[in-house]
Design an enzyme around this catalytic site. Structure first.
Site, short mmCIF file in Angstrom:
data_model
loop_
_atom_site.label_atom_id
_atom_site.label_comp_id
_atom_site.label_asym_id
_atom_site.label_seq_id
_atom_site.Cartn_x
_atom_site.Cartn_y
_atom_site.Cartn_z
N ARG A 27 0.82 -1.24 -0.02
CA ARG A 27 -0.03 0.09 -0.06
C ARG A 27 0.79 1.28 0.09
NH1 ARG A 27 -5.10 -0.20 2.72
NH2 ARG A 27 -4.60 1.59 3.85
N ASP A 63 2.41 5.05 -0.36
CA ASP A 63 1.86 6.35 0.10
C ASP A 63 1.86 7.21 -1.00
OD1 ASP A 63 1.98 5.96 2.93
OD2 ASP A 63 3.99 6.39 3.16
N ARG A 98 11.39 5.01 3.59
CA ARG A 98 11.74 6.46 3.59
C ARG A 98 12.43 6.88 4.83
NH1 ARG A 98 6.29 8.90 2.12
NH2 ARG A 98 7.20 10.76 2.48
#
Lengths: 283, 283
Positions: free
Chosen positions: A64, A66, A214
């Site tokens: 999923r 971002d 990230r």
């Protein structure tokens, strides 16, 4: 194995599990997950599928992603009535091409074993992060998936720090917390390579928790800029919650490039293992 | 060799010849050449340079690309007053980055020998054309420089046709005519490679006349689709004017990737040869 609990639709004799390989430029998209009033990959794709197939479609996805994150190797699945699949399957890729915006593509649609689950059967996810510290900025033709970094980074120091993070750990310091979700993950690879101004980080794990790639790259850039020693990111593994010291790098540099699955006859066993462990959302 | 005929500006002691390496995503640009009321690479770049350097700047380019064509390895030159170059040269790449739109980048700016001429010193130009016959369309992250081809093509047949075009010929059939310009060119390479759905054509020549790469690729696609035999493009070399049978493929698939120059002490000799031959615009 044809999902006997589901109602049999007219014209079909049960449901077919269908695997979709999906690629997107996430720049103009608010991530994978459907959201009212926003363009999302799931929203656009379910709408395109429903338009072509004339049945409602509900997608389950491997990762999923971002808002702003890209994919070249995303994987999703859905269940379609047998009759619908038989009628539309052979030309579905081409027909989706005619309906989808050019920032979303479906390179492949294929029947999968009934035990295939894009999310729970996945063995591993592979991401790439691209940044450049070239003072000229990102190459114009790759600016969608390459972040311009304002200061020079030492890729060697980043690689040293990355090596210390490998293995099974509680990555809580690098995860945006979700209620009751585990943050224990097995980091299989975290490689850093420089080619001219371009620094590429390759990250592979069984699964990543939210914002984990990230945050890992963010911690590495702190090392790369010389603001932290190479031991620092690994030292954060002792923490039990997200560390505000860890910068989260911009979404535009991140691309989901591949999802691994077991061979067909091990799909059911894998899904059992993953579901049992799932206090988390492996995505 | 400091262009003694030029007036010496205040603060300098003559002019410095400066080489710029330039990259751009041509999608939103109306080609290289300055045009009133249109965004062009030359227009944007000269404006950015003048803004940073506070002197008027006039660029000469290796390849005057058409609207929509991209570059990763374009080369241009200009002459700057010595004082201006000394003051701004070291930070010019970074300062241009702050002024230019992200679809244009200047990876390198460097002093060149006075005999260096981006256009007339060039020994060869290298272009790449990317098309895909994947029914899913171009990969979303590469859709700016990859053309979706609506029918399958036989890359083997295209490669066979391409091989017959190599060498020095009059490429009039493949050139948009310019008054008094020669259309004799030496085609050094024309290679066709397939990787999945992606078909890449690599084209190298001493110089290309106007629309030549896109016409060569257009002729090859007619062969690839089976509408023409592999011998057909080479048979057109006997024509003395542009053939309307030759389709011109869309600009978006074309990228200028490299320009070759001789070593410094052969620059003057090369420019003499090129200028003597120049009834054409080698670009």
């Amino acid at each position: 194995m044809q999902h006997p609990d589901e109602p049999v639709p007219p014209g079909g004799s049960g449901l077919v599990r269908v695997r979709l390989d999906v690629a997107y430029d996430g720049t103009a998209l608010h991530g994978w997950a459907r959201q009212p009033g926003q363009r999302t990959v799931q929203g656009d794709l379910e709408q395109a599928l429903s338009m072509v197939l004339r049945v409602p479609v509900d997608l389950t996805v491997a990762g999923r992603t971002d808002a702003g994150v890209h994919a070249t190797g995303q994987v999703a699945h859905c269940d379609l009535p047998q009759g619908v699949w038989d009628e539309h399957g052979p030309r579905l890729v081409r027909r989706l091409r005619g309906v989808l915006s050019p920032d979303i593509a479906v390179p492949s649609v294929a029947e999968a074993p009934p035990d295939f689950d894009a999310r729970f059967s996945a063995l591993g996810r592979h991401y790439v992060y691209r940044l450049t510290d070239d003072p000229a900025g990102p190459p114009p033709l790759r600016r969608a998936d390459t972040v311009g970094w304002p200061r020079p980074v030492d890729a060697g120091a980043m690689a040293e720090a990355a090596g210390l993070l490998l293995g099974e750990h509680d990555f809580a310091a690098f995860c945006r917390r979700r209620e009751g979700a585990t943050t224990i993950r097995t980091l299989l690879a975290l490689d850093v390579a420089r080619d001219g101004g371009l620094v590429t980080v390759y990250a592979s794990a069984d699964a990543f928790c939210h914002s984990m790639v990230r945050s890992l790259v963010g911690a590495l850039t702190a090392v790369g800029e010389g603001r932290r020693p190479p031991e620092w990111p690994a030292a954060l593994l002792s923490r039990t919650e997200r560390s505000s010291d860890v910068p989260v790098v911009p979404a535009g540099g991140l691309t989901l490039v591949r999802v691994d699955y077991p061979v067909d006859d091990e799909l059911a066993a894998r899904a059992l293992v993953t579901r049992a462990r799932r206090d988390a959302s492996p995505a």
